[in-house]
Design an enzyme around this catalytic site. Sequence first.
Site, mmCIF file in Angstrom:
data_model
loop_
_atom_site.group_PDB
_atom_site.id
_atom_site.type_symbol
_atom_site.label_atom_id
_atom_site.label_comp_id
_atom_site.label_asym_id
_atom_site.label_seq_id
_atom_site.Cartn_x
_atom_site.Cartn_y
_atom_site.Cartn_z
ATOM 1 N N GLU A 1 0.834 -1.225 0.000
ATOM 2 C CA GLU A 1 0.000 0.000 0.000
ATOM 3 C C GLU A 1 0.856 1.259 0.000
ATOM 4 O O GLU A 1 0.504 2.264 0.611
ATOM 5 C CB GLU A 1 -0.956 0.026 1.203
ATOM 6 C CG GLU A 1 -1.860 -1.168 1.351
ATOM 7 C CD GLU A 1 -2.636 -1.492 0.093
ATOM 8 O OE1 GLU A 1 -2.842 -0.594 -0.742
ATOM 9 O OE2 GLU A 1 -3.031 -2.652 -0.059
ATOM 10 N N GLY A 2 1.968 1.195 -0.696
ATOM 11 C CA GLY A 2 2.892 2.335 -0.736
ATOM 12 C C GLY A 2 3.959 2.135 0.313
ATOM 13 O O GLY A 2 3.682 2.249 1.513
#
Lengths: 591, 591
Positions: free
Chosen positions: A435-436
């Site tokens: 998620e990053g």
Amino acid sequence: MPSYTAPTRDMHYLLHDVLKVTDQKIPGYDDLEADFTAAILEECGKLNSEVLAPLNTVGDTEGCVLENGVVRTPKGFKEAFDTVREGGWAGLDMPEAFGGQNMPFVMGAATLEMFAASNQAFAMYQGLTHGAASTILAHGSEQQKATYLPKMVSCEWTGTMNLTEPHCGTDLGLMRTKAEPQADGSYRITGQKIFISAGEHDMAENIIHLVLAKIPGGPEGIKGVSLFIVPKVLVAADGSLGERNGVTCGKIEEKMGIHGNATCVMNYDGATGWLLGTEHKGMRAMFTMMNEARIGVGMQGLAQAEVAYQNALAYAKDRLQGRAVTGAENPNGPADPLIVHPDIRRSLMDQKSFTEGARAFLFWGAMLIDRAHRNEDADADGLISLMTPVLKGFLTDRGFDMTVQAQQVFGGHGYVEEWGMSQFVRDARIAMIYEGANGVQALDLVGRKLAADGGKHVMAFFEMVKSFCKENGEDEAMAPFVKPLKQASKDLQAAGMYFMQEGMKSPNAALAGSNDFMHMMGHVCIGLMWARMARASLDALANGTSDPDFHEAKLATARYYMTRQLPATAMHLARIQSGAAPVMDLAADQF
Amino acid sequence: MPSYTAPTRDMHYLLHDVLKVTDQKIPGYDDLEADFTAAILEECGKLNSEVLAPLNTVGDTEGCVLENGVVRTPKGFKEAFDTVREGGWAGLDMPEAFGGQNMPFVMGAATLEMFAASNQAFAMYQGLTHGAASTILAHGSEQQKATYLPKMVSCEWTGTMNLTEPHCGTDLGLMRTKAEPQADGSYRITGQKIFISAGEHDMAENIIHLVLAKIPGGPEGIKGVSLFIVPKVLVAADGSLGERNGVTCGKIEEKMGIHGNATCVMNYDGATGWLLGTEHKGMRAMFTMMNEARIGVGMQGLAQAEVAYQNALAYAKDRLQGRAVTGAENPNGPADPLIVHPDIRRSLMDQKSFTEGARAFLFWGAMLIDRAHRNEDADADGLISLMTPVLKGFLTDRGFDMTVQAQQVFGGHGYVEEWGMSQFVRDARIAMIYEGANGVQALDLVGRKLAADGGKHVMAFFEMVKSFCKENGEDEAMAPFVKPLKQASKDLQAAGMYFMQEGMKSPNAALAGSNDFMHMMGHVCIGLMWARMARASLDALANGTSDPDFHEAKLATARYYMTRQLPATAMHLARIQSGAAPVMDLAADQF
């Protein structure tokens, strides 16, 4: 085998003593009376400790297996997923119109922590479904909502998010997956996506993939990316399942952890998809899912730290080794328990002060989300948008560190798989990446969020700290909390000032300090939470609480965080103020 | 698959530019001319990168298998072990009388780093043999030396150390393994030992176990522990192998990492053993092995950080993702390499400044050992004794952190096993635990080593820093290094002062800060090393070196450590000065 007990007492404290949810004037919060929330948390806690936690080791050991295109989940997962479904847990905070219970997200967050703690790999199947459903809810047509949401809210169908390709993760503008428009309004999706969590499995009759792809002829790079709904099995107009779509799982990755979750290479070979939201605005739509997922991942950081801490604490009380330096504390036994030793205490206090502080931070964040959505409060929305990279990046970095500390308490036994501590470390590791990656969170914070809306939200945060300190400045009992919080906040403001002044001249001067700033801000946020908890516990003690021990422990833990953790802000500030040169001076070929 | 290249250039620099080995007047050091050391390091580097590194993944994937009491090592290990043996690497710094090459330990340390980097699990087989041989060398009878050392120095036989039992690791006074004296002067050893690295395997014709056990009727606790030689196969008077001894491997542990090394449960069922050293003085003898092993483990912290960094650096230069915020640096490519991004640079500089600084620290430590042994220098012996817990605890804590940072550079690819970065993290994790968990190192440092010989050695260290700063204080080019080093050393002294004053009143006041002190001292040591390297590189540049790029890079990396790492000392000092209360206030049942 490790065990898990849901921290319902602490959650109750946060909801009712600290956040005082029923006073908040947020639609739906008036239902959150203590008896009501207790019943939900107890029930969810029971499910997690009794059903899901025992499957955590099984998931790790067995992993997922791909055979002839079918992914077999670990033994017991399917039945447990049915149990979660039957309990309606997946739709707790989803609209009633689609079969949910429409509870505030603050309750969703509390249950989410439990699922992420008892069995992270398992929880991801429902977590990704929730995220995909939220995205369809926010960006889908009425028909798309009607077709997919009821089944997804119940978790009869699960969801995925498809972003990464072999040659691009963070830089999605480079993606190659294409979506060719068809005469019937659908698109033909072709390409390969990797690292797709829950991409294929045997626990649901359909899987709804949300897929980023480029429509040929659209704008270059990230501005030409659109989002598509690509079901594993095509859905007929009457909602019945039809043909299998052209999407298959090509491979399952061998990973460091979360073995119970199938991380798939997904091949789209002319699969049929439908545009979700607007053409070329796919990233905006995907961010609905990503922002939700980022907070969910921050929750994983807390959750793995919490379960690891619980087991480390039990071991530290049970294992007899050495004697207290101040004299035997278990004189009739062969040795004293580990917990008498100062450095073991130091480690346990690090863990305890982190998990309780992080939980307060996340619950507060969840309340901001409720305020943003349910009160349509733009300031709350701006503030949670500012906090999202901190919740994700700081809590997963620190959460991972805490699992390592918890493992360390076990000595050699922590390193062998039998005790389960290794799994907490291995599972927690992914949260810093997906998620990053946390470097991207820090970049988002410093490069984008700080300056958003003219810096309004970070100013509001500083103001919030300031007014808390002012309100409590006269109270001598609050001095041990207000003083260090003030100092840490001052450090953070000095860093912000440095970025404003130097970042104008060279963006590298700000970005070289982005990771330090994210950590600094995390410490200040948790410092604020501990100060607020100290306030709540002092009030409870003054009001003659029936549980003084609990509140005294809160105050002691707050003092620990203030004296032992908050001093980190000065170090981060010194690093930031050393600027870009030390980081950027070396030419790439001099490395 | 990851790769490894021995950092021979950096090793050469340390030996000749920084330590100036041939000027040191240590017996044996006059042989260490540049050509000679280069030939050895190149040869050893080649063996490690070409033979052992490729087996690292194999070892991780296959692990060791126990079948019918026999442990099968991973494919290729046996042949590689033969190659190491034939090269005489195991006996590099062992006496010629037993087949060694009698080289100084500083050369042993350099080769040790390579072995620990290319394949940690594999290197442990020879590392433990070296430690066991050193112990026999220091404490064995002439007959014992003659019987065991030639075969151990060549690694035809390997060695182990047996301390831990299921109910005791750190607190060995609780051990139950017993040694009953027999009429022939031998002992009958009975008991169970766990976590025995290289306890059983198929790469040597005999395994010499050094086993701690209690002679019935001896003193209680740790004072009644003796050390025994217990060979797997009994050795006849003529040196030939006889009967199998009563020692067997009961189980191999499933571990987080170092799968290529067999971690065994060893059952001693009336096995025949011989006393090594003096009755009831087993711990003293075992500490010969442990002190050596602790430095070896500190080396593993560096080594895993080094190999992880090498691979992260290569990936950061190769992987194209995003654009430099200051403008495209690879305008003809689809994106810029990762290394242009400030936070990636920050991570790489963290790693680079740690590994090069740690290497200097370890080489310097190795020289102290040589000085202690070869010059019989008691001051050097006292100083390395003070430094041992720092080398072990600090370098393995930080080394592990660096492998995590290296893994992070790979994003999602770091989490899948295919890229090998996960293995570096999983393997590095054990070094924080074995040979005395790092909490025990911190306790040893603060509770024992600081005050040893009236605090003489720590005072000598402070004096060493002070005189370096004085000597270089006038040189403006040295100011960026001298100033921060002075400040960090001042912080460290303040912490020492706090311990002296408060620790008198309550030992907890010192021990609650032991972990912080260990880290602080590690930073000051590496700070001193960077200042010395800065001095050496400034001199080289002034003298018209043919490799200015190398020395400029050293100076830039030194500046990085000074500005970005040394500020940690102030944080550690603040924590230490908060005293025992925050750590110890909570009663065990309030957790």
